[in-house]
Design an enzyme around this catalytic site. Structure first.
Site, PDB file in Angstrom:
ATOM      1  CE  LYS A  29      -2.635  -6.679 -11.219  1.00 50.96           C
ATOM      2  NZ  LYS A  29      -1.907  -6.399  -9.955  1.00 50.96           N
TER       3      LYS A  29
ATOM      4  CE1 TYR B 120      10.449  -7.369   0.742  1.00 52.19           C
ATOM      5  CE2 TYR B 120       9.112  -5.882   2.078  1.00 52.19           C
ATOM      6  CZ  TYR B 120       9.712  -6.206   0.858  1.00 52.19           C
ATOM      7  OH  TYR B 120       9.574  -5.374  -0.215  1.00 52.19           O
TER       8      TYR B 120
ATOM      9  N   GLY C 258       3.169  -4.939  -9.408  1.00 53.89           N
ATOM     10  CA  GLY C 258       1.713  -4.860  -9.296  1.00 53.89           C
ATOM     11  C   GLY C 258       1.251  -3.604  -8.586  1.00 53.89           C
ATOM     12  CG  ASP C 259       2.602  -3.008  -4.739  1.00 56.78           C
ATOM     13  OD1 ASP C 259       1.562  -3.683  -4.648  1.00 56.78           O
ATOM     14  OD2 ASP C 259       3.660  -3.287  -4.146  1.00 56.78           O
TER      15      ASP C 259
ATOM     16  CG  ASP D  55       9.970  -3.044  -2.808  1.00 58.57           C
ATOM     17  OD1 ASP D  55      10.802  -3.731  -3.413  1.00 58.57           O
ATOM     18  OD2 ASP D  55       9.405  -3.419  -1.757  1.00 58.57           O
TER      19      ASP D  55
ATOM     20  CE1 TYR E  55       6.808  -9.524   2.611  1.00 54.91           C
ATOM     21  CE2 TYR E  55       6.761 -11.741   1.709  1.00 54.91           C
ATOM     22  CZ  TYR E  55       6.696 -10.377   1.527  1.00 54.91           C
ATOM     23  OH  TYR E  55       6.523  -9.872   0.271  1.00 54.91           O
ATOM     24  CE1 TYR E  56      12.420 -14.733   9.776  1.00 55.64           C
ATOM     25  CE2 TYR E  56      12.867 -13.358   7.854  1.00 55.64           C
ATOM     26  CZ  TYR E  56      13.036 -14.536   8.552  1.00 55.64           C
ATOM     27  OH  TYR E  56      13.827 -15.527   8.019  1.00 55.64           O
TER      28      TYR E  56
ATOM     29  CD  GLU F 168      -1.302  -2.502   1.720  1.00 52.75           C
ATOM     30  OE1 GLU F 168      -1.968  -3.544   1.582  1.00 52.75           O
ATOM     31  OE2 GLU F 168      -0.166  -2.472   2.246  1.00 52.75           O
TER      32      GLU F 168
END
Length: 334
Positions: free
Chosen positions: A238, A104, A270-271, A307, A117-118, A50
């Protein structure tokens, strides 16, 4: 975990075109293409589906806020500092004095980039429906959420349901990226498909990958996804290197092929696509231009290990958006 007493967020006077709600984490990445196990030093950054959307929207010239929770720790401060530096409004973010900021790791290799991931019991996992009452949300044009958040905890699932299905924030367009992450649903895998389908049907605008829709709902084409969701939401499907299809509320179908682009790493693409489409929506552009802008911003992300990419200038973007269909199909992005 003991009960938390988050610092009261500010932001009561803030206003943003888009408010993006979810978890943002610290990201540790190798500086080169060698696998994580072979590295001796890692680069620290921040990322989250997000907040990636919010950051790309700001880069495209729109105001955006990220709303979530971070720990009262150095990584939480880094999250807030980095997003502020990108121009994202973080004034309503809650800081948790007990729970930590999630982390992560990226692991590059010949088969692509893996992620570890943590985030269990992170500050973000304590998000709850109370966030929906913040004034920032009620002043936005769009609220953007993803299917990652309801998988984090019961209270997070309640928050997303409160906003999407119960329309706790009347007025803004509700945008939802399905963003299916199997690892987050591993303790209750049977719940993922019906939960994400209900949320998608309740939103105004839905983003989903054709492949993840097939995994979740056994739909094999964009048209089958449209049939499953029904006529309610505007839908964007997509299909990676093939293209993307948008279905309007009136049933109109628009397809735009994916331009050829260099792929360094797919994380965040994708974001970026969602941010491009939302930017076009805010600007009143056509669905075709929304899909094109989504492709362009996604291509910028694919070409980097970051990212959130450096977006092309608006002049360059506008030139690409103005191409005829033949020229667009021949476009090569480097």
């Amino acid at each position: 975990m003991p009960p938390t007493s988050p610092r009261a967020p500010s932001g009561s006077e803030s206003k943003a075109d888009v408010v993006c709600i979810g978890e943002t984490m610290a990201v540790l990445s190798p500086p080169d293409a060698r696998p994580l196990a072979l590295q001796r030093a890692l680069a620290l950054a921040v990322g989250g589906a997000e907040s990636n959307v919010a950051s790309a929207l700001v880069a495209l010239g729109h105001s955006a806020a990220w709303l979530g929770r971070v720990g009262d720790d150095p990584l939480g401060r880094r999250v807030l500092e980095d997003l502020t530096a990108r121009g994202v409004d973080v004034s309503a973010v809650e800081t948790d004095p007990v729970r930590p900021t999630g982390v992560y790791f990226k692991d590059t290799g010949p088969e692509g980039t893996g992620t570890y991931y943590y985030r269990r019991d992170s500050a973000a996992a304590a998000m709850d429906p109370g966030l929906a009452g913040l004034p920032l949300l009620h002043r936005a044009r769009v609220l953007h959420l993803s299917g990652i958040t309801p998988a984090l905890s019961d209270s997070c699932a309640e928050l997303v349901t409160h906003i999407i299905s119960r329309r706790a924030v009347p007025g803004p367009v509700i945008s939802f990226d399905v963003n299916y992450r199997p690892a987050l649903w591993r303790h209750r895998p049977a719940e993922a498909a019906p939960a994400l389908l209900e949320l998608a049907r309740g939103a105004d605008l839905v983003f989903v990958g054709r492949d993840e829709a097939e995994t979740l709902w056994d739909t094999r084409t964009a048209q089958e996804v449209r049939g499953l969701l029904g006529p309610g939401p505007v839908l964007v499907v997509k299909d990676a290197g093939h293209g993307a299809t948008a279905y309007g509320a009136d049933g109109e179908e628009t397809f735009v092929p994916t331009p050829a682009a260099q792929v360094v790493e797919p994380v965040g693409a994708g974001d970026a696509f969602a941010a491009g489409y939302l930017a076009a929506f805010l600007e009143g552009r056509t669905p075709a231009n929304g899909l094109r802008l989504g492709h362009l911003v996604a291509a910028a992300t694919l070409s980097t290990r970051e990212d959130v990419p450096t977006v092309l200038t608006r002049d360059t973007l506008d030139r690409h958006l103005a191409l005829d269909n033949e020229a667009w199909s021949a476009l090569r992005l480097t």
